[in-house]
Design a protein around this motif. Structure first.
Motif, PDB file in Angstrom:
ATOM      1  N   UNK A   1       1.743 131.619  23.434  1.00  0.00           N
ATOM      2  CA  UNK A   1       1.998 132.053  22.051  1.00  0.00           C
ATOM      3  C   UNK A   1       3.095 133.107  21.954  1.00  0.00           C
ATOM      4  N   UNK A   2       3.247 133.903  23.003  1.00  0.00           N
ATOM      5  CA  UNK A   2       4.321 134.913  22.971  1.00  0.00           C
ATOM      6  C   UNK A   2       5.682 134.219  23.060  1.00  0.00           C
ATOM      7  N   UNK A   3       5.729 133.183  23.884  1.00  0.00           N
ATOM      8  CA  UNK A   3       6.969 132.403  23.958  1.00  0.00           C
ATOM      9  C   UNK A   3       7.281 131.799  22.585  1.00  0.00           C
ATOM     10  N   UNK A   4       6.267 131.210  21.950  1.00  0.00           N
ATOM     11  CA  UNK A   4       6.501 130.587  20.642  1.00  0.00           C
ATOM     12  C   UNK A   4       6.934 131.617  19.604  1.00  0.00           C
ATOM     13  N   UNK A   5       6.343 132.804  19.695  1.00  0.00           N
ATOM     14  CA  UNK A   5       6.751 133.877  18.795  1.00  0.00           C
ATOM     15  C   UNK A   5       8.220 134.217  19.006  1.00  0.00           C
ATOM     16  N   UNK A   6       8.612 134.317  20.271  1.00  0.00           N
ATOM     17  CA  UNK A   6      10.024 134.577  20.580  1.00  0.00           C
ATOM     18  C   UNK A   6      10.888 133.435  20.045  1.00  0.00           C
ATOM     19  N   UNK A   7      10.456 132.198  20.248  1.00  0.00           N
ATOM     20  CA  UNK A   7      11.254 131.037  19.802  1.00  0.00           C
ATOM     21  C   UNK A   7      11.436 131.063  18.284  1.00  0.00           C
TER      22      UNK A   7
ATOM     23  N   UNK B   1      14.988 131.668  18.322  1.00  0.00           N
ATOM     24  CA  UNK B   1      15.504 130.316  18.501  1.00  0.00           C
ATOM     25  C   UNK B   1      16.393 129.925  17.333  1.00  0.00           C
ATOM     26  N   UNK B   2      16.869 128.664  17.303  1.00  0.00           N
ATOM     27  CA  UNK B   2      17.812 128.205  16.272  1.00  0.00           C
ATOM     28  C   UNK B   2      17.403 128.639  14.862  1.00  0.00           C
ATOM     29  N   UNK B   3      18.267 129.401  14.227  1.00  0.00           N
ATOM     30  CA  UNK B   3      17.937 130.020  12.948  1.00  0.00           C
ATOM     31  C   UNK B   3      18.039 129.009  11.804  1.00  0.00           C
ATOM     32  N   UNK B   4      16.911 128.819  11.114  1.00  0.00           N
ATOM     33  CA  UNK B   4      16.937 127.971   9.926  1.00  0.00           C
ATOM     34  C   UNK B   4      16.599 126.512  10.185  1.00  0.00           C
ATOM     35  N   UNK B   5      16.253 126.155  11.421  1.00  0.00           N
ATOM     36  CA  UNK B   5      15.997 124.735  11.735  1.00  0.00           C
ATOM     37  C   UNK B   5      14.640 124.508  12.391  1.00  0.00           C
ATOM     38  N   UNK B   6      13.739 125.451  12.221  1.00  0.00           N
ATOM     39  CA  UNK B   6      12.459 125.319  12.929  1.00  0.00           C
ATOM     40  C   UNK B   6      11.594 124.211  12.350  1.00  0.00           C
ATOM     41  N   UNK B   7      11.825 123.845  11.088  1.00  0.00           N
ATOM     42  CA  UNK B   7      10.996 122.794  10.483  1.00  0.00           C
ATOM     43  C   UNK B   7      11.723 121.446  10.474  1.00  0.00           C
ATOM     44  N   UNK B   8      12.915 121.429  11.039  1.00  0.00           N
ATOM     45  CA  UNK B   8      13.756 120.231  10.991  1.00  0.00           C
ATOM     46  C   UNK B   8      13.424 119.286  12.134  1.00  0.00           C
ATOM     47  N   UNK B   9      13.401 117.976  11.839  1.00  0.00           N
ATOM     48  CA  UNK B   9      13.165 117.002  12.907  1.00  0.00           C
ATOM     49  C   UNK B   9      14.489 116.630  13.568  1.00  0.00           C
ATOM     50  N   UNK B  10      14.485 116.659  14.884  1.00  0.00           N
ATOM     51  CA  UNK B  10      15.685 116.348  15.661  1.00  0.00           C
ATOM     52  C   UNK B  10      15.358 115.261  16.686  1.00  0.00           C
TER      53      UNK B  10
ATOM     54  N   UNK C   1       7.383 138.396  33.267  1.00  0.00           N
ATOM     55  CA  UNK C   1       7.351 137.292  32.295  1.00  0.00           C
ATOM     56  C   UNK C   1       7.397 137.823  30.864  1.00  0.00           C
ATOM     57  N   UNK C   2       6.686 138.915  30.648  1.00  0.00           N
ATOM     58  CA  UNK C   2       6.695 139.535  29.316  1.00  0.00           C
ATOM     59  C   UNK C   2       8.076 140.113  29.018  1.00  0.00           C
ATOM     60  N   UNK C   3       8.642 140.779  30.024  1.00  0.00           N
ATOM     61  CA  UNK C   3       9.936 141.437  29.815  1.00  0.00           C
ATOM     62  C   UNK C   3      11.026 140.417  29.494  1.00  0.00           C
ATOM     63  N   UNK C   4      10.882 139.203  30.005  1.00  0.00           N
ATOM     64  CA  UNK C   4      11.881 138.164  29.725  1.00  0.00           C
ATOM     65  C   UNK C   4      11.927 137.834  28.234  1.00  0.00           C
ATOM     66  N   UNK C   5      10.803 138.060  27.545  1.00  0.00           N
ATOM     67  CA  UNK C   5      10.761 137.795  26.097  1.00  0.00           C
ATOM     68  C   UNK C   5      11.134 139.032  25.295  1.00  0.00           C
ATOM     69  N   UNK C   6      11.294 140.167  25.981  1.00  0.00           N
ATOM     70  CA  UNK C   6      11.552 141.403  25.236  1.00  0.00           C
ATOM     71  C   UNK C   6      13.010 141.810  25.229  1.00  0.00           C
TER      72      UNK C   6
END
Ligand code: FE2
Ligand code: FE2
Length: 472
Positions: A31-37, A41-50, A175-180
């Motif tokens: 869940x921390x990874x997903x929070x980071x994503x 992650x790509x701004x404005x396209x999280x709900x877009x199907x690719x 692993x945590x620091x990689x997301x920070x």
């Protein structure tokens, strides 16, 4: 062994279900990874199907499956290449011993640092590229960007797997620091310089995937030789994904070159800017910049760390197994470019501390092959011009040339000479403004921006006018 279990919460081919401690650590990280994503992650396209490919097996044939995916639902997971039966350490002091299946205690700290440094580049590039979606030259290119982004996310998973599975508590902290850390952040920057540079436009993006992702390819190839078998197998599978990133960069720049040449021919002028293209001199300046900052990523020409990594059996040479020497290099030498007064000369140095330079040489040869292909495009248009890799000492911030000014053709310059000329060699504010002015999104299927030629074919046998990204 080659199959990946997608019924698991974390898809994997490492038998995660049988390792409850590791499974718990990774399920806590997920869940921390997903929070980071979602944040980075790509701004404005999280709900877009690719239209994305997902790995379904790790063997060389047919490991990918294509389908419509919203990026946060991409099945990130842990995939290692199959083990080589009876694999032995191929180089260094432990040459000939069975490859390690656990971290050798005496190398624990060094190995962790290697994994963290590689791991840090993966989320960094996603962060650097997160705003590019808005200005994509086509749906085809937008799809390729997102493919690269989710795969860099998976590479982060690969490194976190190693940290969590083999490095206990400090591994989990890393692993945590990689997301920070954050690319370009003043207080918590990413570890390596080039990964803190912005990727503001698509020309920079293609240059990044060609030059900077290619550094990644060479680092992964050297780590794929590692005597620490889990690292080797992890990197071997990452390399199969990395090939697509190289493809995006090389063909991306090739298409910009092609468009410039078409405009030059059509309008009988070198001034392609007037016709909405990116001229070859601007391309050359972008190339000079991205190539030189990527050369820095290999580190100093003479490096005790590099020697130690090799002697310890942790990081090999590119294609170590194909080399026919003794794989220990204690008395071997290697030619290294050094400064002799006012001139740059190649001098034989002990081979072990020169391993960064050797890997850089392999990388340079690979870059040159790409440049040759772009030059063939120019030639095919009957145009008398060419792109060139600048001298390795040009615009360097790390290593023996960091304190001198070197021209693209390898002459050591005074500061005054450099100041007078640098605008001809590196992207100027005006170049950047021009490139930025071209970055208008094209979102109609099958259409391409005027500064880039369409590719010869689509993705996975689909036509060019396929709706690669379903924009709402
Ligand atoms: Fe990567
Ligand atoms: Fe990559």
């Amino acid at each position: 062994m080659a199959g990946i279990d997608y019924t698991e919460r974390i898809p994997n081919n490492v038998g995660l279900a049988e390792n409850r401690r590791l499974q718990r650590a990774l399920e806590e990280w997920q869940p921390k990874f997903l929070g980071w994503w979602m944040d980075m992650g790509p701004h404005g396209y999280q709900a877009t199907e690719t239209y994305l490919r997902t790995a379904v097996s790790v063997d060389a044939q047919g490991w990918a499956q294509f389908g419509w995916v919203r990026m946060p639902e991409y099945r990130w997971g842990i995939f290692l290449a199959e083990p080589g039966p009876g694999r032995r350490i191929a180089f260094g002091d432990h040459k000939g011993a069975p490859a390690w299946q656990e971290v050798p205690g005496e190398y624990r700290g060094v190995l962790r640092r290697l994994v963290v440094t590689q791991g840090d580049t993966e989320p960094a590039s996603v962060e650097q590229q997160r705003r590019l979606g808005r200005t994509s030259p086509s749906l085809y290119d937008l799809r390729n960007l997102f493919q690269v982004n989710v795969e860099e996310g998976r590479h982060l998973w690969a490194m976190v797997f190693l940290l969590d599975a083999y490095f206990g508590r400090d591994g989990r902290e890393e692993s945590e620091a990689l997301l920070q850390r954050r690319s370009g952040d003043r207080d918590r920057p990413r570890i390596l310089g080039a990964f803190n540079e912005p990727t503001p436009d698509w020309l920079s993006y293609f240059m990044f995937t060609f030059f900077t992702d290619r550094d990644g390819k060479y680092q992964l190839a050297a780590l794929a030789e590692s005597g620490f078998d889990p690292l080797s197998r992890t990197c071997r599978f990452m390399l199969t994904e990395e090939a697509h990133h190289m493809f995006v960069g090389e063909t991306g720049i090739g298409r910009v070159v092609q468009r410039a040449c078409q405009l030059m021919r059509e309008h009988k002028t070198d001034d392609v800017r007037r016709h909405g293209g990116i001229d070859l001199p601007t391309l050359q300046r972008y190339l000079n910049f991205h190539y030189s900052v990527s050369l820095d990523l290999f580190g100093s020409e003479i490096s005790t760390n590099a020697a130690n990594f090799y002697t310890m059996g942790l990081k090999g040479r590119f294609e170590e197994m194909k080399k026919t020497d003794d794989h220990q290099l204690k008395s071997a030498t290697y030619p290294v470019t050094t400064l002799d007064g006012e001139t740059l000369v190649a001098r034989d140095e002990p081979a072990l501390p020169s391993l960064n330079e050797r890997l850089r040489d392999d990388y340079i040869a690979d870059c040159q092959r790409g440049v040759d292909r772009w030059n063939r495009i120019i030639k095919e248009h009957g145009i008398d011009a060419s792109l060139r890799l600048p001298h390795r000492g040009f615009h360097r911030a790390i290593g023996l040339c960091a304190d001198v000014r070197v021209s693209p053709d390898g002459r050591v310059l005074t500061q005054a000479e450099w100041d007078a000329k640098k605008h001809a060699w590196l992207p100027t504010a005006e170049d950047q403004a021009w490139v930025e002015s071209l970055m208008r999104p094209v979102t109609e299927a099958g259409k391409f921006a005027g500064w880039i030629a369409p590719p010869p074919r689509g993705v996975n046998g689909q036509p060019l006018d396929f709706e690669y990204v379903r924009l709402a």
